[in-house]
Scaffold this motif. Structure first.
Motif, PDB file in Angstrom:
ATOM      1  N   PHE A 296     -15.457  12.539  -0.756  1.00 48.64           N
ATOM      2  CA  PHE A 296     -14.670  12.032  -1.895  1.00 48.64           C
ATOM      3  C   PHE A 296     -15.539  11.658  -3.106  1.00 48.64           C
TER       4      PHE A 296
ATOM      5  N   ARG B  13      -2.505   6.883  11.481  1.00 48.38           N
ATOM      6  CA  ARG B  13      -3.756   7.312  12.116  1.00 48.38           C
ATOM      7  C   ARG B  13      -3.473   8.401  13.139  1.00 48.38           C
TER       8      ARG B  13
ATOM      9  N   GLU C 196     -13.231  10.912   9.308  1.00 48.68           N
ATOM     10  CA  GLU C 196     -13.172   9.947   8.210  1.00 48.68           C
ATOM     11  C   GLU C 196     -14.530   9.809   7.529  1.00 48.68           C
ATOM     12  N   ARG C 197     -15.595   9.946   8.332  1.00 46.46           N
ATOM     13  CA  ARG C 197     -16.937   9.876   7.754  1.00 46.46           C
ATOM     14  C   ARG C 197     -17.155  11.059   6.803  1.00 46.46           C
TER      15      ARG C 197
ATOM     16  N   ARG D  47     -13.032  -0.581   8.709  1.00 47.69           N
ATOM     17  CA  ARG D  47     -12.762   0.561   9.579  1.00 47.69           C
ATOM     18  C   ARG D  47     -13.805   1.673   9.447  1.00 47.69           C
TER      19      ARG D  47
ATOM     20  N   LEU E 281       0.833  -1.218   0.000  1.00 52.32           N
ATOM     21  CA  LEU E 281       0.000   0.000   0.000  1.00 52.32           C
ATOM     22  C   LEU E 281       0.862   1.261   0.000  1.00 52.32           C
TER      23      LEU E 281
ATOM     24  N   ALA F 123     -15.361  10.282   3.696  1.00 52.80           N
ATOM     25  CA  ALA F 123     -16.100   9.265   2.928  1.00 52.80           C
ATOM     26  C   ALA F 123     -17.281   9.893   2.206  1.00 52.80           C
ATOM     27  N   LEU F 124     -17.837  10.933   2.797  1.00 52.82           N
ATOM     28  CA  LEU F 124     -18.943  11.642   2.153  1.00 52.82           C
ATOM     29  C   LEU F 124     -18.417  12.532   1.018  1.00 52.82           C
TER      30      LEU F 124
ATOM     31  N   ALA G  35       0.855   4.643  -2.335  1.00 49.97           N
ATOM     32  CA  ALA G  35       0.701   5.968  -1.717  1.00 49.97           C
ATOM     33  C   ALA G  35       1.836   6.899  -2.145  1.00 49.97           C
TER      34      ALA G  35
ATOM     35  N   LEU H  77      -6.990   8.446   1.787  1.00 48.22           N
ATOM     36  CA  LEU H  77      -7.783   7.211   1.891  1.00 48.22           C
ATOM     37  C   LEU H  77      -6.897   5.968   1.852  1.00 48.22           C
ATOM     38  N   HIS H  78      -5.753   6.071   1.156  1.00 48.68           N
ATOM     39  CA  HIS H  78      -4.828   4.933   1.120  1.00 48.68           C
ATOM     40  C   HIS H  78      -3.989   4.845   2.394  1.00 48.68           C
ATOM     41  N   LEU H  79      -3.707   5.988   3.007  1.00 48.11           N
ATOM     42  CA  LEU H  79      -2.889   5.964   4.228  1.00 48.11           C
ATOM     43  C   LEU H  79      -3.718   5.617   5.465  1.00 48.11           C
ATOM     44  N   ARG H  80      -5.027   5.861   5.365  1.00 44.89           N
ATOM     45  CA  ARG H  80      -5.918   5.679   6.503  1.00 44.89           C
ATOM     46  C   ARG H  80      -5.841   4.285   7.121  1.00 44.89           C
ATOM     47  N   PRO H  81      -5.771   3.213   6.348  1.00 40.35           N
ATOM     48  CA  PRO H  81      -5.708   1.890   7.005  1.00 40.35           C
ATOM     49  C   PRO H  81      -4.385   1.621   7.719  1.00 40.35           C
TER      50      PRO H  81
ATOM     51  N   PHE I  66     -18.590   2.984  10.876  1.00 33.55           N
ATOM     52  CA  PHE I  66     -18.357   3.797  12.062  1.00 33.55           C
ATOM     53  C   PHE I  66     -19.224   3.401  13.264  1.00 33.55           C
TER      54      PHE I  66
ATOM     55  N   GLU J 221     -13.362   9.262  18.471  1.00 38.36           N
ATOM     56  CA  GLU J 221     -14.660   9.720  17.950  1.00 38.36           C
ATOM     57  C   GLU J 221     -14.468  10.831  16.922  1.00 38.36           C
TER      58      GLU J 221
ATOM     59  N   GLU K  17     -11.791  11.302  15.102  1.00 41.78           N
ATOM     60  CA  GLU K  17     -11.199  10.707  13.887  1.00 41.78           C
ATOM     61  C   GLU K  17     -12.240   9.974  13.060  1.00 41.78           C
ATOM     62  N   ARG K  18     -13.127   9.260  13.740  1.00 48.47           N
ATOM     63  CA  ARG K  18     -14.163   8.528  13.004  1.00 48.47           C
ATOM     64  C   ARG K  18     -15.068   9.497  12.247  1.00 48.47           C
TER      65      ARG K  18
ATOM     66  N   LEU L  30     -16.697   3.361   0.346  1.00 47.41           N
ATOM     67  CA  LEU L  30     -16.585   4.282   1.484  1.00 47.41           C
ATOM     68  C   LEU L  30     -17.844   4.344   2.344  1.00 47.41           C
ATOM     69  N   ASN L  31     -18.989   4.028   1.740  1.00 44.95           N
ATOM     70  CA  ASN L  31     -20.227   4.249   2.486  1.00 44.95           C
ATOM     71  C   ASN L  31     -21.040   2.989   2.770  1.00 44.95           C
TER      72      ASN L  31
END
Lengths: 363, 272
Positions: free
Chosen positions: B184, B235, B177-178, A335, A16, B181-182, A20, B226-230, A338, B171, B173-174, A310-311
């Motif tokens: 992108f 994090r 990320e949400r 992940r 990965l 996700a919306l 990146a 998005l690629h670094l997130r996992p 949520f 919380e 961070e989540r 993503l969703n």
């Protein structure tokens, strides 16, 4: 032994972090390229226009012009400096797709109902409930999972009943689809670049010009109209254009700024006008772009798959019902699921209500 | 007039949110949310009246785009606040909106004036392209506010466990990320519809125009996140830093590119 270096290279390129780093390099190169004027497409194929453009660049950059030209900053997005990382990213994307294909397909289509015992201790969310009504428990668990949108399968092994609830199971495939869409997008761009052409014409009223490029088409300017706002600025303009083949009219129509005329995969675009009174010459652009459809289709697929990735994250809950009403639960989600942690806790709470005398142990 | 009032209400909302974070009093929270809602209402009214006066959607120049950008950030934030039932992020997120609003209100009267619609903008793709991009930018603005909150010491407790009134970093961070996700997919849709529109208008879906390049840079930046997130090592604060920088890239694409075009004397078809 010969496979070992290949395997090492493969493992390295499918990491990965490599993808990146390549994305980072590409975006930095793109940002750098945006700081320099790029040779406009008409100048790239017309010696006179190219000479004019180069004189303009010479005047602006002076002695630096030759140096900048040598590193191809004026053709930056077609230079090896930009294209090599782009191609490398495409190769890495393809390798990642191939590398993950089997695992992802297995997860999407062939996940077993009952996992190993380790699942119930190693999963991110686990719970153990006792004192539940053993006879009704499979139905209760199944119903609780179904109400939360899980697709439930079950299997019996002796006295033990396993249930597995899966949600958005096929969403796992979306990442692969995203990567494939990116490859098709680049393929489409390659088709546009390699097999497409553009040709501009200034056409006087009632005159026609050959399009060329082996299309056997010609364009005729049959009229032009313009409408203006009260202050005299241009509101909109349109040209009446006839498309001819062998002197015979094969198509006719109005061409607006946002409304081209298409004939035999050649698009005719209105770029501008000159003149006044009742005599306007029009600047038309004929375009043949075999990659456009691929690019747009790939982008739609990319959009759909990133939205799903993503969703609509995948998640599963596994339940094992053992003799005496012992229920063990394990849950896992991607992940970006949520609310999964909250949802798992709510499921455990709901199930514990069925207990005659419950001991709950949630992790 | 309406925009000036909305700008004032935005300031009031930020102050109220800060006060609410410090004191935790209920009425300050309601005051903050109320000010935000009023500010949003005023911006909406200003945009609607401007659209009616112009006879077209108010999406045709940078001033109007900035107002819509503020609108998008505030709408996405209010959705987050409603689903979160928490107001502690308000001050941070609305700072992003305030930054864009300040850009809007400091435009010259010429730039703020309602202009005739250019022939190139007479297309249904204008609304689809700009609105989808705006929703993406709005979500990224909210993510950046949350990222900023995560970065500032003393605003969040580390780990997953709560600590008094301090928000839990996990919380934040989540939710950050949400928001990504919306945002992108909306940005992707914005670029896609922009490509279709460019093909219709100019006969090419991509031309390496500075604005297009920076739209790509923005998209690649968020793709990188998005690629670094996992990756566990990326994090937390590092991811939050990338998200904040990402909003800087968004702002550069919006206001920096016209400056770049002027300064370096580049050619761009995106002059509006």
């Amino acid at each position: 032994m010969a496979r070992r270096p290949f395997r090492q290279v493969w493992d390295f390129l499918t990491r990965l972090k490599v993808a990146a780093v390549l994305v980072l390099i590409l975006l930095l190169l793109a940002a750098l390229g945006s700081c320099f004027p790029q040779i406009p497409p008409p100048a790239a194929v017309d010696a006179e226009q190219l000479a004019q453009w180069e004189a303009h660049v010479q005047a602006r950059y002076g002695v630096l012009r030759d140096l900048l030209g040598a590193v191809r900053v004026f053709r930056w997005f077609k230079s090896p400096v930009f294209l090599v990382p782009l191609v490398l990213l495409a190769v890495v994307t393809l390798m990642c797709t191939l590398d993950r294909w089997r695992v992802v397909c297995r997860r999407a289509f062939r996940s077993p109902v009952s996992g190993s015992d380790a699942v119930f201790t190693a999963a991110p969310h686990t719970s153990r409930l006792t004192g539940l009504p053993a006879a009704d428990l499979p139905c209760i668990v199944r119903e609780c999972l179904r109400q939360r949108g899980f697709r439930v399968r079950s299997a019996r092994s002796g006295d033990v009943i396993n249930l597995r609830g899966e949600r958005n199971q096929l969403a796992t495939l979306a990442t692969l689809v995203t990567h494939l869409a990116l490859l098709f997008l680049l393929l489409g761009a390659g088709l546009s670049y390699g097999w497409g052409w553009r040709e501009g014409f200034i056409i006087e009223p009632d005159e026609s010009v050959e399009v060329g490029h082996g299309s056997s088409l010609a364009l005729r300017n049959d009229g032009f109209s313009i409408s203006r706002y009260p202050d005299g600025s241009v509101s909109t303009y349109q040209a009446q254009v006839a498309v001819l083949r062998g002197g015979q009219e094969v198509k006719r129509g109005s061409v607006w700024v946002n409304q081209p005329l298409t004939c035999d995969s050649v698009g005719v675009y209105l770029q501008g006008y000159q003149g006044g009174g009742n005599r306007y010459s029009v600047t038309l652009l004929a375009v043949h772009d075999p990659g456009y459809g691929w690019v747009i289709a790939a982008m739609f697929v990319l959009l759909a798959s990133t939205t799903v990735t993503l969703n609509f994250p995948r998640g599963w809950i596994e339940a094992r019902i053992e003799a005496g009403g012992l229920l063990r639960l394990a849950g896992w989600a991607e992940r970006h699921a949520f609310d999964f942690e909250r949802e798992f806790a709510a499921l455990v709470r709901e199930l514990s209500h069925w207990a005659v005398s419950t001991q709950e142990d949630v992790v | 007039m309406l925009i000036g009032l909305a700008y004032g209400m935005l300031w009031a909302a930020i102050l109220a949110y800060f006060f609410h974070t410090r004191t935790g009093r209920g009425w300050t929270g309601w005051l903050a949310t109320g000010s935000t809602v009023i500010s949003l209402g005023l911006v909406t009214a200003a945009l609607v009246s401007r659209g009616l006066a112009a006879g077209h959607w108010p999406l045709t120049n940078r001033y109007e785009f900035a107002l819509c950008f503020v609108w998008a950030i505030v709408v996405v934030y209010l959705l987050v606040e409603t689903s979160w039932r928490e107001r502690q992020a308000g001050a941070w997120v609305l700072l992003a909106a305030l930054l864009v609003a300040t850009y809007a209100v400091t435009r010259s009267p010429d730039e703020q004036a309602i202009a005739w619609l250019l022939p190139a903008l007479r297309s249904p793709w204008l609304q689809i392209h700009v609105l989808s991009t705006l929703l993406g930018y709005g979500a990224f603005g909210v993510a950046a506010g949350l990222g900023l909150m995560r970065l500032v010491p003393g605003t969040a407790s580390e780990g997953e466990g709560g600590a008094g009134r301090l928000f839990v970093s996990g919380e934040i961070e989540r939710t950050m990320e949400r928001a990504l996700a919306l945002g992108f997919p909306w940005l992707t849709l914005g670029i896609l519809t922009g490509a279709i529109w460019a093909q219709n208008a100019w006969g090419r879906y991509w031309g390496w125009d500075p604005k297009e390049v920076w739209a790509l840079v923005t998209w690649l930046w968020y793709l990188l996140i998005l690629h670094l997130r996992p990756l566990r090592s990326w994090r937390g604060r590092r991811l939050a830093s990338l998200v904040v920088v990402g909003f800087g890239v968004v702002l550069f694409t919006f206001v920096g590119v016209p400056w770049l075009v002027r300064t370096v004397r580049l050619e761009s078809l995106h002059g509006f």
